[in-house]
Write a protein that holds these residues in place. Structure first.
Motif, mmCIF file in Angstrom:
data_model
loop_
_atom_site.group_PDB
_atom_site.id
_atom_site.type_symbol
_atom_site.label_atom_id
_atom_site.label_comp_id
_atom_site.label_asym_id
_atom_site.label_seq_id
_atom_site.Cartn_x
_atom_site.Cartn_y
_atom_site.Cartn_z
ATOM 1 N N GLY A 136 0.832 -1.197 0.000
ATOM 2 C CA GLY A 136 0.000 0.000 0.000
ATOM 3 C C GLY A 136 0.860 1.238 0.000
ATOM 4 N N MET A 137 0.270 2.372 -0.404
ATOM 5 C CA MET A 137 1.046 3.608 -0.426
ATOM 6 C C MET A 137 0.112 4.806 -0.462
ATOM 7 S SD MET A 137 2.459 4.199 -4.282
ATOM 8 C CE MET A 137 1.296 4.557 -5.610
ATOM 9 N N LEU A 138 0.682 5.957 -0.177
ATOM 10 C CA LEU A 138 0.064 7.249 -0.426
ATOM 11 C C LEU A 138 1.189 8.274 -0.466
ATOM 12 C CD1 LEU A 138 0.120 8.995 2.454
ATOM 13 C CD2 LEU A 138 -1.779 7.503 2.996
ATOM 14 N N ALA A 139 0.861 9.486 -0.919
ATOM 15 C CA ALA A 139 1.867 10.545 -0.999
ATOM 16 C C ALA A 139 1.314 11.814 -0.358
ATOM 17 C CB ALA A 139 2.258 10.811 -2.444
ATOM 18 N N PHE A 140 2.167 12.512 0.393
ATOM 19 C CA PHE A 140 1.846 13.829 0.935
ATOM 20 C C PHE A 140 2.590 14.890 0.125
ATOM 21 C CE2 PHE A 140 0.934 11.329 4.755
ATOM 22 C CZ PHE A 140 -0.228 11.938 5.199
ATOM 23 N N ARG A 141 1.931 16.032 -0.035
ATOM 24 C CA ARG A 141 2.557 17.153 -0.746
ATOM 25 C C ARG A 141 1.940 18.440 -0.227
ATOM 26 N NH1 ARG A 141 0.769 19.695 -5.469
ATOM 27 N NH2 ARG A 141 2.379 20.911 -6.547
ATOM 28 N N ASP A 142 2.782 19.453 0.015
ATOM 29 C CA ASP A 142 2.233 20.730 0.491
ATOM 30 C C ASP A 142 2.650 21.924 -0.360
ATOM 31 O OD1 ASP A 142 4.880 21.044 1.228
ATOM 32 O OD2 ASP A 142 4.501 20.912 3.390
ATOM 33 N N GLN A 143 3.141 21.659 -1.582
ATOM 34 C CA GLN A 143 3.482 22.734 -2.512
ATOM 35 C C GLN A 143 2.246 23.111 -3.336
ATOM 36 O OE1 GLN A 143 6.703 24.136 -2.506
ATOM 37 N NE2 GLN A 143 6.802 22.824 -0.682
ATOM 38 N N ARG A 144 2.047 24.406 -3.556
ATOM 39 C CA ARG A 144 0.913 24.854 -4.361
ATOM 40 C C ARG A 144 1.370 25.128 -5.790
ATOM 41 N NH1 ARG A 144 -3.150 26.161 -0.576
ATOM 42 N NH2 ARG A 144 -4.560 26.159 -2.379
ATOM 43 N N PRO A 145 0.470 24.990 -6.785
ATOM 44 C CA PRO A 145 -0.925 24.605 -6.576
ATOM 45 C C PRO A 145 -1.062 23.110 -6.337
ATOM 46 C CG PRO A 145 -0.498 24.866 -8.911
ATOM 47 C CD PRO A 145 0.765 25.275 -8.201
ATOM 48 N N PHE A 146 -2.095 22.735 -5.528
ATOM 49 C CA PHE A 146 -2.437 21.338 -5.384
ATOM 50 C C PHE A 146 -3.077 20.838 -6.676
ATOM 51 C CE2 PHE A 146 -3.195 22.306 -0.628
ATOM 52 C CZ PHE A 146 -1.875 22.004 -0.324
ATOM 53 N N SER A 147 -3.098 19.528 -6.835
ATOM 54 C CA SER A 147 -3.789 18.977 -7.993
ATOM 55 C C SER A 147 -5.277 19.327 -7.941
ATOM 56 C CB SER A 147 -3.600 17.452 -8.055
ATOM 57 O OG SER A 147 -4.094 16.841 -6.881
ATOM 58 N N LEU A 148 -5.848 19.419 -6.738
ATOM 59 C CA LEU A 148 -7.247 19.819 -6.602
ATOM 60 C C LEU A 148 -7.460 21.281 -6.967
ATOM 61 C CD1 LEU A 148 -8.808 18.056 -3.465
ATOM 62 C CD2 LEU A 148 -9.733 18.143 -5.777
ATOM 63 N N ASP A 149 -6.447 22.146 -6.715
ATOM 64 C CA ASP A 149 -6.550 23.542 -7.143
ATOM 65 C C ASP A 149 -6.788 23.621 -8.643
ATOM 66 O OD1 ASP A 149 -6.101 24.729 -4.627
ATOM 67 O OD2 ASP A 149 -3.940 24.565 -4.859
ATOM 68 N N GLU A 150 -6.112 22.749 -9.366
ATOM 69 C CA GLU A 150 -6.213 22.761 -10.823
ATOM 70 C C GLU A 150 -7.570 22.271 -11.310
ATOM 71 O OE1 GLU A 150 -2.953 20.300 -11.855
ATOM 72 O OE2 GLU A 150 -1.427 21.831 -11.492
ATOM 73 N N LYS A 151 -8.245 21.477 -10.466
ATOM 74 C CA LYS A 151 -9.523 20.892 -10.872
ATOM 75 C C LYS A 151 -10.711 21.753 -10.473
ATOM 76 C CE LYS A 151 -7.592 16.231 -10.427
ATOM 77 N NZ LYS A 151 -7.542 15.016 -9.584
ATOM 78 N N ILE A 152 -10.656 22.398 -9.311
ATOM 79 C CA ILE A 152 -11.830 23.134 -8.810
ATOM 80 C C ILE A 152 -11.529 24.590 -8.479
ATOM 81 C CG2 ILE A 152 -12.803 21.004 -7.849
ATOM 82 C CD1 ILE A 152 -12.010 21.982 -5.065
ATOM 83 N N GLY A 153 -10.263 25.051 -8.679
ATOM 84 C CA GLY A 153 -9.874 26.386 -8.246
ATOM 85 C C GLY A 153 -9.298 26.317 -6.845
#
Length: 518
Positions: free
Chosen positions: A60-77
Motif C-alpha cells: 500500500g502507499m500514499l503521498a503527501f505534498r504541500d506545494q501549491r498549486p495542489f492537484s485539486l486547485d487545478e480541478k476546482i480552483g
C-alpha cells in the motif's frame, strides 16, 4: 508483519512507479498505457511517499505534498474558497492512495490511516485534502474525511474533494483504534483518574495530604528536610543554586559535567554568580576521581555540584564514590537528582542538597519539584518563589495543587517494588537487538538508554512514529548528535517495547534498509 515507512531508496521509488502504473493505468484507466509499465507522478520530486510493507513487500502507499498549486486547485480552483479559514492555515494534499488488490483489507488501510494521522499531527497541518475515489467515499467519511466540492474526473475515474481537519483527526484515531506508545523520559501517561482537583491548599485535609507527601519523600530520600515548589526540575535547580549562593558566599566550588544537563547546571550557576571551576568531560565520559581529588587536595574548593543521572546520554554518575571523596576533604555535595530520584534506591543522607521532581522516574504527573536538604537553610536574597528559607519557615506559602500532591503520593506508594520493575525493564532493553547501538557500555541507570544509529538507520525514529512508536529524539541537543532515547518509565512499557522490537527487527532486516557497519 505490516508496517509503514517513508520511501527513500531508488528501489522503493522504482516500485512506486510500477505500483502507480498498476493502479492508475491498468486498474482505474486514469492515465494512458506505456511500454515501460511504470508511471512517475508529475509531482514526484515534491511528494513524500508513505509505504505499507507486509514483511519485505510493498502492499500500500500514499503521498503527501504541500506545494501549491495542489492537484485539486487545478480541478476546482483554490480549495480555500470551499473551506473554513481555520482549516486553511497550513494545508497538505494526500495523493496516490493505493492498495494492492489482494491486500485490500482493514489491516493495510489501518496502517495508512495511522500514518495519515501521525503525519498530519506531527507536522502541524491544519488539514489534509484528498481526491477521494467515489467508490470508497463511505470509507473516507468513516475515517473523518468530509466532502467539500462536486465530483471531478472522468467517467472511468471519478473523485470527490474531501478534507481531514485536525479536529476530525480525533475521529480517525477513534475509528482505527489508534494506539501510540511513548518512550519519553517524561511526562508519564496516567492510567488513574485525578483526585482532589478542588481541594484548597489552605484546608486541613490538604495539610494532612501534604504531610503524607513530605513523609514519603523523606523516607525514600533519607534526607532531613524537603521543600516542595510548583514547577519544573530547572526551577528546583535554581532554588538549590540560590541557596548555595547564600550558604557559600564567595567560597569556590566545582561543577562536573558530562552531558547536556551538567552544562545547563553550569549555565544556571553562572546566572547566580557562584564562584566555581567547570570540570568538563566528553558526553558520556566517566568522571575521573583522581582528577577531582587533586583539586580537593588544594583546599581551594568548599563544594561540588553534579548531575546524578545525565539524561542526555543515559549515564549514571558515581555519586557514592564522589560523596565519599568529598567527605574525606570536607567538601559539600549538591546534586541534580531529577532523573534518578525514584529510579534508583540511594540515600541522600551524605548530600548537602539535592533536587528532584514528580514527573520523571516516579511516574507521577509533572508539576512538582523538590529540594532536599540536610541542614536548615540560611536566609538569603533569592526571589521569594525560589527562597528555600522562606519555604522552610512557611511550609505552604503559595498555592500547591492538591491533585498534584495526591497523584505523587499514590506514585510513592509503589515503592520499593517499582525499583525492581524499572530494573527488569532496563534488562529487557539490554537483551534486545536494539542494544547494540547504545552509547553507554555500562550504566546503572534503569530508566533511560541512549542510542546512536549508523547512517543507514538514522531515519528509523521518523518511521517509528508512523507506526505509533514515539522515541525521545526531538530535543535540540539530541538532534545535533543524532541521539535517540528509550525510557522505561511508562505504565505500558512491557507491551510497548515488545511491539517496538518486533517492528525494529523487521525494519532492519528488510532488503530496503542497507545493512552497513558505518
Amino acid at each position: 508483519m505490516y508496517y509503514c515507512k517513508i520511501a527513500r531508496t531508488d528501489k522503493e521509488f522504482d516500485e512506486i512507479a510500477r505500483f502507480n502504473y498498476q493502479t492508475f493505468v491498468e486498474e482505474i484507466s486514469q492515465h494512458s498505457p506505456n511500454n515501460d509499465g511504470k508511471l512517475q507522478d508529475r509531482f514526484h520530486n515534491e511528494n513524500t511517499y508513505i509505504l505499507v510493507y507486509r514483511n519485505n513487500d510493498i502492499v500500500g502507499m500514499l503521498a503527501f505534498r504541500d506545494q501549491r498549486p495542489f492537484s485539486l486547485d487545478e480541478k476546482i480552483g483554490n480549495v480555500e474558497d470551499y473551506l473554513d479559514s481555520s482549516d486553511c492555515e497550513k494545508l497538505c494534499e494526500i495523493r496516490l492512495l493505493a492498495v494492492k488488490k489482494q491486500f485490500r483489507n482493514g489491516r493495510v488501510f489501518r496502517q495508512l490511516a495511522k500514518a495519515i494521522y501521525t503525519y498530519v499531527y506531527e507536522r502541524n497541518y491544519s488539514g489534509a485534502i484528498i481526491s477521494g475515489f467515489t467508490k470508497e467515499e463511505k470509507l473516507y467519511k468513516h475515517l473523518g474525511f468530509t466532502p467539500f466540492g462536486s465530483e471531478v474526473g472522468t467517467s472511468q475515474a471519478k473523485f470527490i474533494p474531501m478534507i481531514l481537519t485536525r479536529k476530525n483527526c480525533a475521529q480517525m484515531a477513534e475509528k482505527i483504534l489508534l494506539k501510540q506508545h511513548y518512550f519519553y523520559p517524561g511526562p508519564v501517561l496516567q492510567t488513574s483518574s485525578l483526585t482532589n482537583t478542588s481541594l484548597s491548599h489552605r484546608s486541613g485535609n490538604f495539610k494532612n495530604l501534604y504531610q503524607e507527601l513530605l513523609d514519603r519523600l523523606l523516607q525514600e530520600a533519607q534526607a532531613k528536610f524537603v521543600t516542595t515548589i510548583v514547577g519544573s526540575g530547572t526551577l528546583a535547580n535554581d532554588a538549590m543554586l540560590g541557596q548555595m549562593k547564600a550558604d557559600f558566599q564567595q567560597q569556590k566550588g566545582i561543577i562536573l559535567s558530562n552531558g547536556e544537563f551538567g552544562e545547563r547546571l553550569i549555565r544556571q550557576a553562572r546566572h547566580w554568580d557562584l564562584q566555581f571551576h567547570s570540570c568538563l568531560y566528553q558526553w558520556g565520559e566517566t568522571f575521573q576521581l583522581a582528577e577531582i581529588e587533586e583539586r580537593f587536595k588544594t583546599g581551594e574548593y568548599r563544594w561540588i555540584a553534579l548531575v546524578h543521572g545525565e539524561t542526555s546520554t543515559g549515564e549514571c554518575n558515581n555519586l557514592q564514590a564522589i560523596t565519599r571523596l568529598a567527605e574525606q576533604y570536607q567538601v559539600k555535595v549538591c546534586v541534580d537528582c531529577i532523573s534518578t530520584f525514584g529510579a534508583l534506591a540511594f540515600s541522600m543522607r551524605g548530600l548537602y542538597m539535592a533536587s528532584a521532581v514528580s514527573g520523571k522516574a516516579l511516574g507521577a504527573l509533572s508539576g512538582l519539584s523538590f529540594v532536599f536538604l540536610n541542614q536548615v537553610p540560611q536566609t538569603n536574597d533569592a526571589p521569594l518563589y525560589l527562597n528555600l528559607a522562606h519555604y522552610f519557615y512557611h511550609p505552604i506559602p503559595f498555592t500547591i495543587p492538591a491533585f498534584l500532591v495526591s497523584n505523587t503520593v499514590e506514585a510513592l506508594k509503589e515503592y520499593p517494588e517499582r525499583y525492581k520493575i524499572l530494573k527488569s525493564r532496563l534488562d529487557s532493553v539490554e537483551d534486545s537487538s536494539i542494544s547494540r547501538y547504545k552509547i553507554c557500555v555500562s550504566s546503572n541507570y534503569p530508566t533511560i538508554m541512549s542510542f546512536v544509529f549508523p547512517h543507514s538507520l538514522q531515519n528509523f525514529s521518523d518511521d517509528a512514529k508512523l507506526n505509533g512508536f514515539f522515541l525521545h529524539d526531538e530535543s535540540v541537543y539530541l538532534k545535533e548528535r543524532h541521539i535517540f532515547q528509550i525510557s522505561t518509565i511508562g505504565p505500558d512499557f512491557e507491551v510497548a517495547f515488545e511491539n517496538l522490537i518486533q517492528f525494529f527487527d523487521q525494519y532492519i532486516n528488510t532488503s530496503l534498509v542497507p545493512q552497513t557497519s558505518d
